[in-house]
Design a protein around this motif. Structure first.
Motif, PDB file in Angstrom:
ATOM      1  N   ARG A  36     -10.745  -7.754   0.670  1.00  0.00           N
ATOM      2  CA  ARG A  36     -11.420  -6.684  -0.083  1.00  0.00           C
ATOM      3  C   ARG A  36     -10.418  -5.640  -0.573  1.00  0.00           C
ATOM      4  NH1 ARG A  36     -16.254  -4.140   3.139  1.00  0.00           N
ATOM      5  NH2 ARG A  36     -14.488  -3.553   4.384  1.00  0.00           N
ATOM      6  N   SER A  37      -9.497  -5.255   0.282  1.00  0.00           N
ATOM      7  CA  SER A  37      -8.495  -4.256  -0.096  1.00  0.00           C
ATOM      8  C   SER A  37      -7.630  -4.777  -1.235  1.00  0.00           C
ATOM      9  CB  SER A  37      -7.603  -3.908   1.104  1.00  0.00           C
ATOM     10  OG  SER A  37      -8.361  -3.382   2.154  1.00  0.00           O
ATOM     11  N   ARG A  38      -7.223  -6.022  -1.107  1.00  0.00           N
ATOM     12  CA  ARG A  38      -6.383  -6.647  -2.139  1.00  0.00           C
ATOM     13  C   ARG A  38      -7.140  -6.715  -3.464  1.00  0.00           C
ATOM     14  NH1 ARG A  38      -4.445 -10.613   0.753  1.00  0.00           N
ATOM     15  NH2 ARG A  38      -6.243 -11.969   0.472  1.00  0.00           N
ATOM     16  N   ALA A  39      -8.421  -7.068  -3.406  1.00  0.00           N
ATOM     17  CA  ALA A  39      -9.223  -7.161  -4.624  1.00  0.00           C
ATOM     18  C   ALA A  39      -9.322  -5.793  -5.306  1.00  0.00           C
ATOM     19  CB  ALA A  39     -10.606  -7.705  -4.305  1.00  0.00           C
ATOM     20  N   LEU A  40      -9.551  -4.761  -4.537  1.00  0.00           N
ATOM     21  CA  LEU A  40      -9.636  -3.418  -5.117  1.00  0.00           C
ATOM     22  C   LEU A  40      -8.327  -3.012  -5.784  1.00  0.00           C
ATOM     23  CD1 LEU A  40     -11.650  -1.282  -2.529  1.00  0.00           C
ATOM     24  CD2 LEU A  40     -12.308  -1.860  -4.848  1.00  0.00           C
ATOM     25  N   ILE A  41      -7.224  -3.255  -5.101  1.00  0.00           N
ATOM     26  CA  ILE A  41      -5.901  -2.894  -5.650  1.00  0.00           C
ATOM     27  C   ILE A  41      -5.663  -3.618  -6.969  1.00  0.00           C
ATOM     28  CG2 ILE A  41      -3.399  -3.082  -5.282  1.00  0.00           C
ATOM     29  CD1 ILE A  41      -4.483  -0.974  -3.482  1.00  0.00           C
ATOM     30  N   VAL A  42      -5.926  -4.908  -6.991  1.00  0.00           N
ATOM     31  CA  VAL A  42      -5.691  -5.701  -8.198  1.00  0.00           C
ATOM     32  C   VAL A  42      -6.601  -5.248  -9.338  1.00  0.00           C
ATOM     33  CG1 VAL A  42      -5.886  -8.030  -9.181  1.00  0.00           C
ATOM     34  CG2 VAL A  42      -4.763  -7.705  -6.971  1.00  0.00           C
ATOM     35  N   LEU A  43      -7.875  -5.055  -9.053  1.00  0.00           N
ATOM     36  CA  LEU A  43      -8.805  -4.644 -10.103  1.00  0.00           C
ATOM     37  C   LEU A  43      -8.446  -3.274 -10.694  1.00  0.00           C
ATOM     38  CD1 LEU A  43     -12.195  -5.820  -8.554  1.00  0.00           C
ATOM     39  CD2 LEU A  43     -11.131  -6.686 -10.642  1.00  0.00           C
ATOM     40  N   SER A  68     -18.458   4.930  -2.309  1.00  0.00           N
ATOM     41  CA  SER A  68     -17.870   5.725  -1.227  1.00  0.00           C
ATOM     42  C   SER A  68     -17.064   4.855  -0.272  1.00  0.00           C
ATOM     43  CB  SER A  68     -18.947   6.498  -0.474  1.00  0.00           C
ATOM     44  OG  SER A  68     -19.909   5.622   0.037  1.00  0.00           O
ATOM     45  N   ASN A  69     -17.556   3.654   0.004  1.00  0.00           N
ATOM     46  CA  ASN A  69     -16.811   2.737   0.865  1.00  0.00           C
ATOM     47  C   ASN A  69     -15.531   2.271   0.177  1.00  0.00           C
ATOM     48  OD1 ASN A  69     -16.345   1.176   3.181  1.00  0.00           O
ATOM     49  ND2 ASN A  69     -17.364  -0.597   2.283  1.00  0.00           N
ATOM     50  N   SER A  70     -15.598   2.058  -1.133  1.00  0.00           N
ATOM     51  CA  SER A  70     -14.406   1.605  -1.851  1.00  0.00           C
ATOM     52  C   SER A  70     -13.319   2.674  -1.841  1.00  0.00           C
ATOM     53  CB  SER A  70     -14.756   1.208  -3.288  1.00  0.00           C
ATOM     54  OG  SER A  70     -15.091   2.341  -4.052  1.00  0.00           O
ATOM     55  N   LYS A  71     -13.717   3.943  -1.873  1.00  0.00           N
ATOM     56  CA  LYS A  71     -12.722   5.015  -1.810  1.00  0.00           C
ATOM     57  C   LYS A  71     -11.985   4.985  -0.475  1.00  0.00           C
ATOM     58  CE  LYS A  71     -15.451   8.477  -2.938  1.00  0.00           C
ATOM     59  NZ  LYS A  71     -15.956   9.804  -3.305  1.00  0.00           N
ATOM     60  N   LEU A  72     -12.741   4.783   0.597  1.00  0.00           N
ATOM     61  CA  LEU A  72     -12.114   4.721   1.917  1.00  0.00           C
ATOM     62  C   LEU A  72     -11.181   3.517   2.039  1.00  0.00           C
ATOM     63  CD1 LEU A  72     -15.203   5.578   4.145  1.00  0.00           C
ATOM     64  CD2 LEU A  72     -13.243   7.046   3.671  1.00  0.00           C
ATOM     65  N   ILE A  73     -11.659   2.380   1.571  1.00  0.00           N
ATOM     66  CA  ILE A  73     -10.853   1.152   1.659  1.00  0.00           C
ATOM     67  C   ILE A  73      -9.602   1.281   0.800  1.00  0.00           C
ATOM     68  CG2 ILE A  73     -10.824  -1.311   1.040  1.00  0.00           C
ATOM     69  CD1 ILE A  73     -13.731  -1.405   2.033  1.00  0.00           C
ATOM     70  N   MET A  74      -9.737   1.868  -0.403  1.00  0.00           N
ATOM     71  CA  MET A  74      -8.596   2.035  -1.290  1.00  0.00           C
ATOM     72  C   MET A  74      -7.557   2.956  -0.661  1.00  0.00           C
ATOM     73  SD  MET A  74      -7.004   1.332  -4.089  1.00  0.00           S
ATOM     74  CE  MET A  74      -7.956   0.857  -5.503  1.00  0.00           C
ATOM     75  N   LYS A  75      -8.006   4.040  -0.093  1.00  0.00           N
ATOM     76  CA  LYS A  75      -7.065   4.978   0.534  1.00  0.00           C
ATOM     77  C   LYS A  75      -6.313   4.289   1.678  1.00  0.00           C
ATOM     78  CE  LYS A  75      -6.629   9.444   2.624  1.00  0.00           C
ATOM     79  NZ  LYS A  75      -6.901  10.802   2.398  1.00  0.00           N
ATOM     80  N   LYS A  76      -7.046   3.555   2.497  1.00  0.00           N
ATOM     81  CA  LYS A  76      -6.417   2.848   3.622  1.00  0.00           C
ATOM     82  C   LYS A  76      -5.456   1.775   3.111  1.00  0.00           C
ATOM     83  CE  LYS A  76      -7.428   0.176   7.712  1.00  0.00           C
ATOM     84  NZ  LYS A  76      -8.181  -0.974   8.107  1.00  0.00           N
ATOM     85  N   ALA A  77      -5.867   1.037   2.078  1.00  0.00           N
ATOM     86  CA  ALA A  77      -5.027  -0.039   1.538  1.00  0.00           C
ATOM     87  C   ALA A  77      -3.742   0.524   0.945  1.00  0.00           C
ATOM     88  CB  ALA A  77      -5.795  -0.831   0.483  1.00  0.00           C
ATOM     89  N   LEU A  78      -3.837   1.609   0.209  1.00  0.00           N
ATOM     90  CA  LEU A  78      -2.639   2.205  -0.377  1.00  0.00           C
ATOM     91  C   LEU A  78      -1.702   2.753   0.691  1.00  0.00           C
ATOM     92  CD1 LEU A  78      -4.167   3.997  -3.499  1.00  0.00           C
ATOM     93  CD2 LEU A  78      -2.725   1.957  -3.472  1.00  0.00           C
ATOM     94  N   SER A  79      -2.284   3.279   1.742  1.00  0.00           N
ATOM     95  CA  SER A  79      -1.465   3.762   2.858  1.00  0.00           C
ATOM     96  C   SER A  79      -0.748   2.594   3.543  1.00  0.00           C
ATOM     97  CB  SER A  79      -2.353   4.500   3.854  1.00  0.00           C
ATOM     98  OG  SER A  79      -1.598   4.973   4.928  1.00  0.00           O
ATOM     99  N   GLU A  80      -1.469   1.499   3.740  1.00  0.00           N
ATOM    100  CA  GLU A  80      -0.853   0.310   4.347  1.00  0.00           C
ATOM    101  C   GLU A  80       0.244  -0.246   3.439  1.00  0.00           C
ATOM    102  OE1 GLU A  80      -3.883  -2.562   5.331  1.00  0.00           O
ATOM    103  OE2 GLU A  80      -4.871  -1.193   6.722  1.00  0.00           O
ATOM    104  N   LEU A  81      -0.011  -0.304   2.139  1.00  0.00           N
ATOM    105  CA  LEU A  81       1.010  -0.779   1.206  1.00  0.00           C
ATOM    106  C   LEU A  81       2.253   0.083   1.275  1.00  0.00           C
ATOM    107  CD1 LEU A  81      -0.844  -1.741  -2.109  1.00  0.00           C
ATOM    108  CD2 LEU A  81       0.454  -3.248  -0.600  1.00  0.00           C
ATOM    109  N   LYS A  82       2.047   1.358   1.336  1.00  0.00           N
ATOM    110  CA  LYS A  82       3.177   2.291   1.413  1.00  0.00           C
ATOM    111  C   LYS A  82       3.999   2.020   2.658  1.00  0.00           C
ATOM    112  CE  LYS A  82       4.140   7.217   1.084  1.00  0.00           C
ATOM    113  NZ  LYS A  82       3.543   8.557   0.987  1.00  0.00           N
ATOM    114  N   ASP A  83       3.296   1.784   3.794  1.00  0.00           N
ATOM    115  CA  ASP A  83       4.001   1.490   5.041  1.00  0.00           C
ATOM    116  C   ASP A  83       4.735   0.145   4.959  1.00  0.00           C
ATOM    117  OD1 ASP A  83       3.069   3.857   6.121  1.00  0.00           O
ATOM    118  OD2 ASP A  83       1.418   2.901   7.227  1.00  0.00           O
ATOM    119  N   PHE A  84       4.079  -0.871   4.366  1.00  0.00           N
ATOM    120  CA  PHE A  84       4.702  -2.192   4.249  1.00  0.00           C
ATOM    121  C   PHE A  84       5.967  -2.128   3.385  1.00  0.00           C
ATOM    122  CE2 PHE A  84       0.262  -4.288   4.615  1.00  0.00           C
ATOM    123  CZ  PHE A  84       0.331  -4.301   5.979  1.00  0.00           C
ATOM    124  N   LEU A  85       5.921  -1.321   2.357  1.00  0.00           N
ATOM    125  CA  LEU A  85       7.020  -1.307   1.395  1.00  0.00           C
ATOM    126  C   LEU A  85       8.176  -0.407   1.782  1.00  0.00           C
ATOM    127  CD1 LEU A  85       4.853  -1.320  -1.842  1.00  0.00           C
ATOM    128  CD2 LEU A  85       6.186  -3.227  -0.902  1.00  0.00           C
TER     129      LEU A  85
END
Length: 159
Positions: A114-121, A141-158
């Motif tokens: 789901r996080s990956r799908a949001l980022i790509v879209l 509202s759920n997508s905002k939370l997931i997007m924020k978490k996904a971007l934070s995880e991406l930042k940590d991964f990178l």
């Protein structure tokens, strides 16, 4: 109540009423008009006023409160934020634009579907988060939370 008593009440409480009104953000002619209306309501309700139950100041204060509430209820004032007060967080955009595609691809694989799908879209297809949420049957509202978490995880991964 005599005209002299009415004039004295206006003299005693007029500045306080106007201060209360201005304290609520109402200025200029609107504040003056409200003050006039408040005292008109006070004078017209004197027949139901019982000095043994409350003082004129209490009565005037209550009329002032309800008049200001009614003013805001009927006016539906909406203001715009000053542009200096608006906060836009672009820090995550830098994460997505500064990394190589290979590193970004590896980081995206680590995310849940789901996080990956949001980022790509949002970042690849260029649609809004609200549209992306609708496409994958998720609340905004759920997508905002997931997007924020996904971007934070991406930042940590990178890093």
């Amino acid at each position: 109540m005599t005209e002299e008593e009415k004039a004295q009440i206006f003299k005693d409480y007029s500045a306080k009423v106007l201060g209360y009104i201005r304290g609520k953000g109402i200025t200029g002619d609107e504040a003056e008009d409200l003050r006039s209306n408040i005292f008109l309501k006070f004078y017209s309700s004197l027949e139901s006023f019982d000095p043994s139950k409350s003082s004129p100041s209490t009565w005037i204060y209550r009329i002032t409160q309800t008049t200001v509430i009614d003013y805001f209820r009927t006016k539906k004032h909406f203001g715009e934020l000053n542009e200096d007060l608006v906060f836009i967080d672009n820090s995550y955009d830098q994460v997505l634009t500064n990394e190589t595609l290979t590193e970004l691809g590896q980081a995206l694989i680590r995310l849940d579907e789901r996080s990956r799908a949001l980022i790509v879209l949002v970042y690849y297809d260029g649609i809004t988060l609200k549209e992306a949420a609708a496409k994958i049957n998720m609340s905004y509202s759920n997508s905002k939370l997931i997007m924020k978490k996904a971007l934070s995880e991406l930042k940590d991964f990178l890093k």
